[in-house]
Design an enzyme around this catalytic site. Structure first.
Site, PDB file in Angstrom:
ATOM      1  N   ARG A  72     -13.287  38.726  59.264  1.00 47.42           N
ATOM      2  CA  ARG A  72     -13.540  37.481  58.523  1.00 47.42           C
ATOM      3  C   ARG A  72     -14.214  36.427  59.392  1.00 47.42           C
ATOM      4  O   ARG A  72     -14.887  35.524  58.886  1.00 47.42           O
ATOM      5  CB  ARG A  72     -12.238  36.977  57.894  1.00 47.42           C
ATOM      6  CG  ARG A  72     -11.767  37.875  56.745  1.00 47.42           C
ATOM      7  CD  ARG A  72     -10.429  37.453  56.189  1.00 47.42           C
ATOM      8  NE  ARG A  72      -9.331  37.601  57.115  1.00 47.42           N
ATOM      9  CZ  ARG A  72      -8.639  38.734  57.290  1.00 47.42           C
ATOM     10  NH1 ARG A  72      -8.926  39.789  56.572  1.00 47.42           N
ATOM     11  NH2 ARG A  72      -7.662  38.790  58.171  1.00 47.42           N
ATOM     12  N   GLU A 109       1.349  42.171  67.157  1.00 46.90           N
ATOM     13  CA  GLU A 109       2.783  42.086  66.886  1.00 46.90           C
ATOM     14  C   GLU A 109       3.381  43.480  66.782  1.00 46.90           C
ATOM     15  O   GLU A 109       4.469  43.752  67.265  1.00 46.90           O
ATOM     16  CB  GLU A 109       3.000  41.347  65.558  1.00 46.90           C
ATOM     17  CG  GLU A 109       3.340  39.893  65.734  1.00 46.90           C
ATOM     18  CD  GLU A 109       3.450  39.200  64.392  1.00 46.90           C
ATOM     19  OE1 GLU A 109       2.436  39.116  63.696  1.00 46.90           O
ATOM     20  OE2 GLU A 109       4.560  38.753  64.068  1.00 46.90           O
TER      21      GLU A 109
HETATM   22  P1  AMP Z   1      -3.151  37.135  66.005  1.00 50.87           P
HETATM   23  O1  AMP Z   1      -3.797  38.056  67.002  1.00 50.87           O
HETATM   24  O2  AMP Z   1      -1.694  37.409  65.816  1.00 50.87           O
HETATM   25  O3  AMP Z   1      -3.453  35.679  66.267  1.00 50.87           O
HETATM   26  O4  AMP Z   1      -3.784  37.501  64.611  1.00 50.87           O
HETATM   27  C1  AMP Z   1      -5.003  36.977  64.287  1.00 50.87           C
HETATM   28  C2  AMP Z   1      -5.844  37.965  63.541  1.00 50.87           C
HETATM   29  O5  AMP Z   1      -5.122  38.703  62.570  1.00 50.87           O
HETATM   30  C3  AMP Z   1      -6.906  37.216  62.801  1.00 50.87           C
HETATM   31  O6  AMP Z   1      -8.088  37.996  62.850  1.00 50.87           O
HETATM   32  C4  AMP Z   1      -6.359  37.094  61.391  1.00 50.87           C
HETATM   33  O7  AMP Z   1      -7.390  37.296  60.469  1.00 50.87           O
HETATM   34  C5  AMP Z   1      -5.308  38.167  61.266  1.00 50.87           C
HETATM   35  N1  AMP Z   1      -3.982  37.669  60.858  1.00 50.87           N
HETATM   36  C6  AMP Z   1      -2.852  37.713  61.584  1.00 50.87           C
HETATM   37  N2  AMP Z   1      -1.812  37.235  60.905  1.00 50.87           N
HETATM   38  C7  AMP Z   1      -2.296  36.861  59.710  1.00 50.87           C
HETATM   39  C8  AMP Z   1      -1.708  36.261  58.561  1.00 50.87           C
HETATM   40  N3  AMP Z   1      -0.394  35.969  58.478  1.00 50.87           N
HETATM   41  N4  AMP Z   1      -2.508  36.003  57.518  1.00 50.87           N
HETATM   42  C9  AMP Z   1      -3.828  36.292  57.559  1.00 50.87           C
HETATM   43  N5  AMP Z   1      -4.440  36.838  58.618  1.00 50.87           N
HETATM   44  C10 AMP Z   1      -3.681  37.132  59.685  1.00 50.87           C
END
Ligand code: AMP
Length: 190
Positions: A72, A109
């Site tokens: 995205r 995660e």
């Molecule tokens: P993170 O690495 O945990 O910061 O996750 C970020 C990436 O995962 C981004 O590319 C987001 O598009 C996606 N992402 C993670 N958690 C969510 C969420 N709760 N809702 C939407 N997209 C998420």
């Protein structure tokens, strides 16, 4: 909000209004217990796309190259780069690019993931790069994208997202891993 001053506040207000109206929360996706924030309806709305791109472009002023994170972040990265008169580079998920690539494995995660950029063809040395994505959650993806670009010689000074999820300490991870010089901008908290 932390995007900026005067003219930015109009774009920010407009972006927040469309986010309020259009963003969807999908429970238990892609894993039980995860509240998935679907911002694609915001970008499908012409006013939403316009306002989000304006506000993110303000956050990225000072960059000389935009990096959009798979997938995205691509939607945002190209539009913001065009708005600022800059180019865009795609930070891809592993296995999508032909070799040679520079890659980085990192922790999610649940499990691990890999991001890659082309090793040839884009000169990243000393470029001031802003990393764009839709959501900052734990921060792992943004940190990995920034570290990958740094490995190629870029200076990453901005991470800009539409929504920063409260309580997942993404901002803290960015500070711990990339240092205080990398600013995190969000258009809203979720
Ligand atoms: P993170 O690495 O945990 O910061 O996750 C970020 C990436 O995962 C981004 O590319 C987001 O598009 C996606 N992402 C993670 N958690 C969510 C969420 N709760 N809702 C939407 N997209 C998420």
């Amino acid at each position: 909000m932390n995007v900026g001053d005067r003219d930015d506040s109009d774009a920010l207000d407009r972006a927040r209004a469309v986010i309020e109206r259009r963003a969807r929360l999908i429970a238990d996706f892609p894993e039980p217990g995860i509240a998935f924030k679907d911002l694609t309806p915001v970008l499908a709305d012409p006013d939403g796309l316009d306002a989000v791109v304006d506000a993110l472009a303000s956050a990225c002023s000072g960059a000389d190259l935009i990096a959009g994170v798979d997938a995205r972040g691509f939607l945002l990265g190209g539009a913001v780069a065009r708005q600022l008169g800059l180019g865009v580079v795609a930070v891809r998920k592993g296995g999508k690019l032909p070799p040679p690539v520079i890659g980085l494995d990192y922790q999610l995660e649940y499990g691990t993931a890999r991001l890659e950029i082309p090793e040839d063809g884009i000169d990243l040395a000393d470029r001031r790069v802003a990393v764009l994505d839709d959501v900052l959650a734990t921060g792992g993806t943004a940190v990995a994208a920034a570290q990958l670009l740094q490995r190629a010689g870029a200076r990453v000074d901005t991470i800009a997202v539409v929504m920063e999820l409260d309580g997942l300490s993404g901002r803290e991870l960015v500070a711990a891993e990339l240092g205080p010089a990398v600013r995190v901008h969000n258009l809203c908290l979720g």
